[in-house]
Write a protein that holds these residues in place. Structure first.
Motif, PDB file in Angstrom:
ATOM      1  N   GLU A  63       0.848  -1.189   0.000  1.00 32.75           N
ATOM      2  CA  GLU A  63       0.000   0.000   0.000  1.00 32.75           C
ATOM      3  C   GLU A  63       0.881   1.235   0.000  1.00 32.75           C
ATOM      4  O   GLU A  63       1.936   1.260   0.624  1.00 32.75           O
ATOM      5  N   GLN A  64       0.463   2.254  -0.720  1.00 32.71           N
ATOM      6  CA  GLN A  64       1.173   3.518  -0.657  1.00 32.71           C
ATOM      7  C   GLN A  64       0.181   4.658  -0.705  1.00 32.71           C
ATOM      8  O   GLN A  64      -0.929   4.515  -1.219  1.00 32.71           O
ATOM      9  N   GLY A  65       0.593   5.779  -0.161  1.00 33.24           N
ATOM     10  CA  GLY A  65      -0.305   6.923  -0.144  1.00 33.24           C
ATOM     11  C   GLY A  65       0.239   7.992   0.776  1.00 33.24           C
ATOM     12  O   GLY A  65       1.325   7.840   1.340  1.00 33.24           O
ATOM     13  N   PRO A  66      -0.516   9.074   0.941  1.00 36.74           N
ATOM     14  CA  PRO A  66      -0.088  10.126   1.866  1.00 36.74           C
ATOM     15  C   PRO A  66       0.116   9.532   3.259  1.00 36.74           C
ATOM     16  O   PRO A  66      -0.651   8.663   3.689  1.00 36.74           O
ATOM     17  N   THR A  67       1.157   9.999   3.923  1.00 35.08           N
ATOM     18  CA  THR A  67       1.518   9.418   5.211  1.00 35.08           C
ATOM     19  C   THR A  67       0.339   9.411   6.183  1.00 35.08           C
ATOM     20  O   THR A  67       0.091   8.407   6.865  1.00 35.08           O
ATOM     21  N   ASP A  68      -0.397  10.541   6.223  1.00 36.77           N
ATOM     22  CA  ASP A  68      -1.527  10.623   7.156  1.00 36.77           C
ATOM     23  C   ASP A  68      -2.484   9.469   6.951  1.00 36.77           C
ATOM     24  O   ASP A  68      -2.937   8.827   7.896  1.00 36.77           O
ATOM     25  N   LYS A  69      -2.752   9.220   5.693  1.00 40.10           N
ATOM     26  CA  LYS A  69      -3.745   8.190   5.395  1.00 40.10           C
ATOM     27  C   LYS A  69      -3.212   6.806   5.782  1.00 40.10           C
ATOM     28  O   LYS A  69      -3.925   6.007   6.389  1.00 40.10           O
TER      29      LYS A  69
END
Ligand SMILES: Nc1ncnc2c1ncn2[C@@H]1O[C@H](COP(=O)(O)OP(=O)(O)OP(=O)(O)O)[C@@H](O)[C@H]1O
Ligand SMILES: [Mg+2]
Lengths: 277, 382
Positions: free
Chosen positions: A252-258
């Motif tokens: 999984e990858q994405g904005p750190t917050d998410k």
């Protein structure tokens, strides 16, 4: 992106050095050590002027991926790879860029501090310029040494002993010296492989501050086992995982917050909340 | 609160250490202490007495070697029993191993000491300052040992070994760099050839230069030809030692250098070689040690000379080993004494060379010398 846009990017950078930095994109990257496949079709964009954190359990291929990004992987005998890695859409493996230029533009800080023992602190900082024959005439060496050491948060500790050997510093100081050394060649992208794993909390905080400052000019990719650190320093986050007898992949990858608050994949949730395996 | 803490804690809460803090006593963590030495001496003495009793009073045994061996065996046994009694069998075994290792090392010093001592005894009394400046051109078979000197040999030896070093060290280090940093499929045969070369008898090296250089190219026997044959002998020693030394340079340093954008060559030149400097110096020293006493190849290539010839490119040249070889075969005592003096001077030269080499570059890679420090300071970097 077309090639004309690439040129625009480059010119932008020339006009405004603190403007848009260089981005790095990896597409469908797989890697092998001999016949042993350790990475499976990893695709990740590391956008300009952002800190991208790579997290994941030990042995899942984070270091391997990082080393592919500045062509260090090929130094291991028998190591091979496939896929593309592009800096500002220029393929670093196929476009005919010199490998030394690639490595100079994409700097690296290793997990284990490795200052050159035969050089003094100051020479260590300047070593990249000598090694790559990329002397910038604009800078007075003493000035450059001071600036890089300040940015690495080491200046106050070593300004009295720039002439002592690099190996005579403490482990944490050596690591910051390595960061200063990497900064001296003015890389567009900086890869950091667990840079704080040997450091005390104070040095760690200082390096995290350095990362935050550097972000304005340099694109940073950092591998870390410290979830708090990933949250503190990064804007984007990729979770690597190698399931049993399978090569590592990005789950999984994405904005750190998410990733840290509402991950899509249950395995990511388990890992970031510390309930892993 | 116990008594000690009362002693340490003052009313204002400051903890005070009793005694004068200016003279802190350091804990002696040295494992070998005076009592241990006495113990060992006691064991040695006891073993000696027992052996003497057995040899001289109780049995008809005799013989120096047997006495010595029995004494040593009894000594070891005594050490073992004494230490076991005091510290237990584990410690006893450890101490026994240490004593054996130490005594073997000391035993190795005996032949060395004998050689140096004997050479000194034989060569010293004919040594005069003029030995270093005069040659043997006016020395007849009956002149006293103090007449004439070995300047021809000294100059010749230094020049030949110097030239051989100049030839073989760069070549050897570059070969080591090839074997270690580049490698590939060629590395294995090259390594094999180097190993085979190190087994060449020195006379064969001389013969090779005699045939391939002197005869084939119509040259004369000169110091240069001799230096060539010495270089052939030096090369494998330098190469193999340098290779081992380069292998000890941590791979992380190479990676760091390459990751900074360094080329392979700049990595070797600026990182690998400087880091291995001390070890490379050892390689050079071993190479010099290998050839400085060589006589056989010089017999064919330099021929020797009783008068001083400082030009290695023209005319026969003398060397100290050649001079020793020539003089020691004469029946006259003066001549033999002169040969011993030459041997003593040769030992002295070796010693001086090694000390100078160690002083020049013998410090570890973490040391930054005075000259370099000065250079850095001028640039404002120190
Ligand atoms: N030089 C090598 N030769 C063979 N296999 C290797 C080599 N280096 C790494 N590997 C293998 O590749 C896989 C990925 O290793 P990598 O070092 O990338 O893991 P990592 O995610 O960085 O782990 P860590 O968090 O412990 O540093 C592991 O299974 C490892 O055994
Ligand atoms: Mg790793």
């Amino acid at each position: 992106m077309t090639s004309s846009e690439t040129i625009d990017l480059v010119e932008d950078r020339a006009l405004d050095p603190v403007g848009l930095g260089s981005g790095l994109t990896a597409r469908q990257v797989s890697a092998w050590f001999g016949e042993h496949k350790v990475l499976d079709r990893v695709t990740l964009a590391m956008p300009p002027n952002q800190v991208t954190a790579l997290i994941g359990p030990s042995g899942c291929g984070k270091s391997t991926f990082l080393r592919i990004l500045n062509r260090m992987h090929e130094l291991v005998p028998g190591a091979t790879l496939s896929g593309t890695v592009a800096i500002n859409d220029i393929d670093i493996y196929r476009s005919g860029l010199l490998v030394t230029d690639v490595r100079r533009r994409i700097g690296m800080v290793f997990q284990k501090p490795n200052p050159f023992p035969a050089m003094s602190v100051a020479e260590n900082v300047l070593s990249g310029l000598k090694l790559s024959r990329h002397r910038s005439r604009r800078h007075d060496p003493a000035d450059l040494v001071e600036r890089c050491l300040r940015r690495a948060g080491l200046w106050n500790e070593v300004k009295q002993r720039l002439g002592t050997p690099g190996g005579a510093l403490s482990g944490g100081q050596q690591q910051r010296l390595c960061i200063a050394r990497a900064l001296a060649v003015q890389p567009e992208i900086l890869l950091m492989d667990e840079p704080c794993s040997a450091l005390d909390p104070t040095s760690t905080r200082r390096i995290e501050e350095t990362i935050a400052e550097l972000r304005e000019q340099v694109t940073i990719v950092i591998v870390t086992h410290n979830m708090q650190q990933a949250q503190r320093v990064s804007q984007y986050c990729a979770f690597f995982l190698a399931e049993e007898n399978a090569p590592g992949r990005i789950v999984e990858q994405g904005p750190t917050d998410k990733i840290f608050s509402a991950p899509d994949d249950p395995r990511t949730f388990d890992y970031v909340s510390g309930q892993f395996g | 609160m116990t008594r000690t803490t009362e002693l340490l804690r003052r009313d204002d809460g400051v903890v005070e250490v009793p005694g004068d803090p200016a003279v802190e006593e350091r804990i002696a963590v040295r494992e070998f202490q005076g009592s241990d030495a006495i113990e060992l001496l006691g064991c040695a003495f006891g073993a000696f007495c027992l052996t003497w009793l057995v040899y001289e009073r109780l049995t008809p045994l005799s013989g120096g070697l047997g006495f010595f061996v029995s004494w040593y065996a009894l000594f070891l046994a005594a050490v073992w029993f004494v230490v076991r009694d005091r510290l237990g069998p584990l410690e006893a075994r450890d101490r026994l191993a240490r004593v054996v290792v130490a005594s073997v090392a000391l035993g190795l010093l005996i032949p060395l000491g004998l050689i140096v001592g004997y050479t000194f005894a034989r060569g010293f009394h004919a040594l005069r300052p003029q030995f270093f400046v005069q040659d043997q051109s006016r020395v007849g078979p009956l002149s006293p040992a103090t007449e004439g000197g070995g300047s021809a040999g000294i100059v010749g030896s230094l020049e030949m070994v110097g030239l051989a070093t100049l030839m073989s060290v760069p070549l050897g280090i570059l070969t080591a760099v090839f074997l270690n940093e580049i490698g590939g499929r060629l590395a294995r045969p090259v390594r094999m050839i180097v190993d085979a070369m190190s087994a060449i008898p020195s006379i064969v090296a001389g013969l090779f230069i005699y045939a391939a250089f002197i005869l084939a190219l119509h040259q004369r026997q000169t110091g240069f030809a001799a230096a060539l044959s010495l270089a052939v002998l030096m090369l494998p020693t330098v190469t193999r030692t340098a290779e081992v030394v380069l292998r000890l340079v941590p791979g992380g340093l190479r990676e760091a250098s390459l990751a900074l954008g360094g080329t392979e060559w700049s990595t070797v030149r600026r990182v690998v070689l400087p880091t291995a400097r001390t070890g490379l110096l050892t390689a050079v020293i071993l190479g010099v040690a290998r050839v400085i006493g060589e006589t056989a190849p010089l017999i064919l290539t330099a021929l020797g000379n009783t008068s001083l010839n400082a030009n290695p490119l023209k005319g026969n040249q003398d060397a100290l080993p050649l001079m020793i070889y020539r003089l020691i075969r004469f029946p006259q005592t003066a001549s033999i004494e002169r040969a011993w003096t030459g041997a003593l001077v040769l030992l002295g030269i070796v010693l001086v060379l090694f000390i100078v080499a160690r002083l020049l570059g013998g410090r570890g890679p973490g040391h930054i010398g005075r000259i370099k420090r000065y250079r850095l300071a001028r640039k404002g970097l120190a």
